[in-house]
Enzyme design. Structure first.
Site, PDB file in Angstrom:
ATOM      1  N   TYR A  57       0.774  -1.119  -0.036  1.00 43.56           N
ATOM      2  CA  TYR A  57       0.075   0.088   0.100  1.00 43.56           C
ATOM      3  C   TYR A  57       0.828   1.325   0.020  1.00 43.56           C
ATOM      4  CZ  TYR A  57      -3.647  -3.451   1.590  1.00 43.56           C
ATOM      5  OH  TYR A  57      -4.472  -4.260   1.911  1.00 43.56           O
ATOM      6  N   HIS A 123       0.335 -12.145   1.248  1.00 42.50           N
ATOM      7  CA  HIS A 123      -0.733 -11.136   0.484  1.00 42.50           C
ATOM      8  C   HIS A 123      -1.175 -11.859  -0.583  1.00 42.50           C
ATOM      9  CE1 HIS A 123      -1.636  -6.731  -0.226  1.00 42.50           C
ATOM     10  NE2 HIS A 123      -2.543  -7.232  -0.204  1.00 42.50           N
ATOM     11  N   SER A 202     -12.960  -5.231   1.698  1.00 40.26           N
ATOM     12  CA  SER A 202     -13.705  -4.660   0.794  1.00 40.26           C
ATOM     13  C   SER A 202     -15.264  -5.168   1.012  1.00 40.26           C
ATOM     14  CB  SER A 202     -13.488  -5.138  -0.602  1.00 40.26           C
ATOM     15  OG  SER A 202     -12.190  -4.549  -1.153  1.00 40.26           O
ATOM     16  N   ARG A 206     -16.137  -2.325  -2.378  1.00 44.69           N
ATOM     17  CA  ARG A 206     -15.224  -1.390  -3.124  1.00 44.69           C
ATOM     18  C   ARG A 206     -16.150  -0.274  -3.326  1.00 44.69           C
ATOM     19  NH1 ARG A 206     -10.383  -3.616  -3.966  1.00 44.69           N
ATOM     20  NH2 ARG A 206     -10.223  -5.991  -4.339  1.00 44.69           N
ATOM     21  N   GLY A 212     -20.587   4.560  -3.731  1.00 45.96           N
ATOM     22  CA  GLY A 212     -19.183   5.094  -4.399  1.00 45.96           C
ATOM     23  C   GLY A 212     -19.083   4.730  -5.509  1.00 45.96           C
TER      24      GLY A 212
END
Length: 335
Positions: A57, A123, A202, A206, A212
């Protein structure tokens, strides 16, 4: 403020915790460090007790933000980060080799300005490296006292079992919401069987279930531009189901994001959603969902709204889909 708690491995964490990616990565221009710090501290003030970040990130910038913003409050939260994915020379790389994992853990410790990370995830699985070898590197980091527990992200139930055979896994993290039901194929049940916490990232799809994603006019750099279900005819089709979802939320007197989060909490006691946001008002709204108990008919209606086939388009572009082993439905639209 005390929130309801759930177990993630050895940790008791707030039933709704915080995904920190949005503060540095993925959805266009991130907020300023000052605004990010304000949100992180407010989350802790509200009783959030797990913060989720990753080496990926912001190319490590998100870890640095946590160090500067809430490093002085380390005793108040469980810190989770991730290795294997990173940004090098402006490009996303995947390297699950033991050597790369060891370097990544050290780099995360340095960026986070700490000598211990409570929960470290792989990850993504690296197809070039057996999962047993990747887990082995984290076992050695744990034995050295650098991490406290091991997690996995976006992996199949079969891969979770292989990893768990090497060392107990504390958490599996996968996208999960009323829109994305893939964990229900196998991973959610495998986690329950093995005593592994399930972290839902999420959880408001998202932003699709939080107002959004009204159209595909995203700002440059927004990862949804490359996600098939968030653009073009696919998005226009999907918003029909979203409208029904929003109608249900209004009838219940709650925000659509709260309906999604409360629905997730009702799925199983080992589920911990980690919504991310850049806005204080959305943070407060999300955290308030921890105290919402939905009636059975509302839970059933959510499932009806997002019945199989209600959503069109893959959740990832082909390149990213190739980096996950999470199960897919037989009739799932991946294009």
């Amino acid at each position: 403020m005390n929130l309801p708690e759930r177990r993630i491995g050895p940790f008791a964490v707030s039933a709704i915790s915080l995904g920190c990616m949005n503060l540095s990565h993925a959805y266009g221009v991130p907020p300023s460090p000052e605004d990010g710090a304000r949100l992180l501290n407010h989350a802790l003030d509200l009783g959030v007790t797990m913060l989720d970040t990753a080496a990926l990130y912001g190319g490590g910038g998100n870890e640095r933000l946590l160090a500067s913003a809430v490093g002085h409050r380390r005793a108040e939260f469980t810190l989770a980060s991730k290795c294997v994915l990173a940004i090098r020379d402006g490009k996303r790389i995947l390297d699950g080799s033991p050597e790369a994992i060891t370097r990544s853990v050290e780099a995360s410790l340095e960026r986070l300005e700490t000598d211990h990370i409570e929960l470290m995830y792989l990850h993504r699985p690296d197809p070039a490296v057996p999962i047993e070898e990747s887990v082995g590197a984290l076992v050695r980091a744990r034995e050295a006292g650098k991490i406290g527990a091991i997690g996995l992200s976006e992996m199949s139930a079969e891969m979770v079992r292989r990893a768990h055979a090497v060392h107990p896994i504390a958490a599996v993290q996968t996208e999960y919401s009323p829109v994305v039901r893939n964990p229900e194929i196998a991973v959610l049940a495998a986690c329950a069987e093995l005593g592994i916490g399930f972290v839902a990232f999420s959880p408001v799809a998202r932003g699709m279930l939080a107002g959004g994603a009204r159209d595909d006019g995203y700002v440059p750099g927004d990862i949804r531009l490359g996600m098939p279900r968030f653009t073009g005819d696919n998005l226009r089709h999907n918003l029909q189901a979203v409208a029904d979802f929003e109608t249900l939320a209004a009838r219940l007197g709650i925000a659509p994001a709260q309906l999604s989060l409360a629905w997730l909490l009702a799925r199983a006691p080992h589920v911990v959603p980690i919504p991310g946001t850049t806005r204080i008002e959305h943070l407060e709204q999300n955290i308030a969902a921890a105290s919402i108990a939905l009636p059975a008919d509302a839970l059933a209606e959510v499932e009806c709204i997002f019945a199989p086939g209600a959503v069109r388009g893959g959740r990832y572009p082909a390149s990213a889909q190739a980096q996950v082993t999470t199960e897919t439905f037989a009739d799932e639209d991946l294009a």
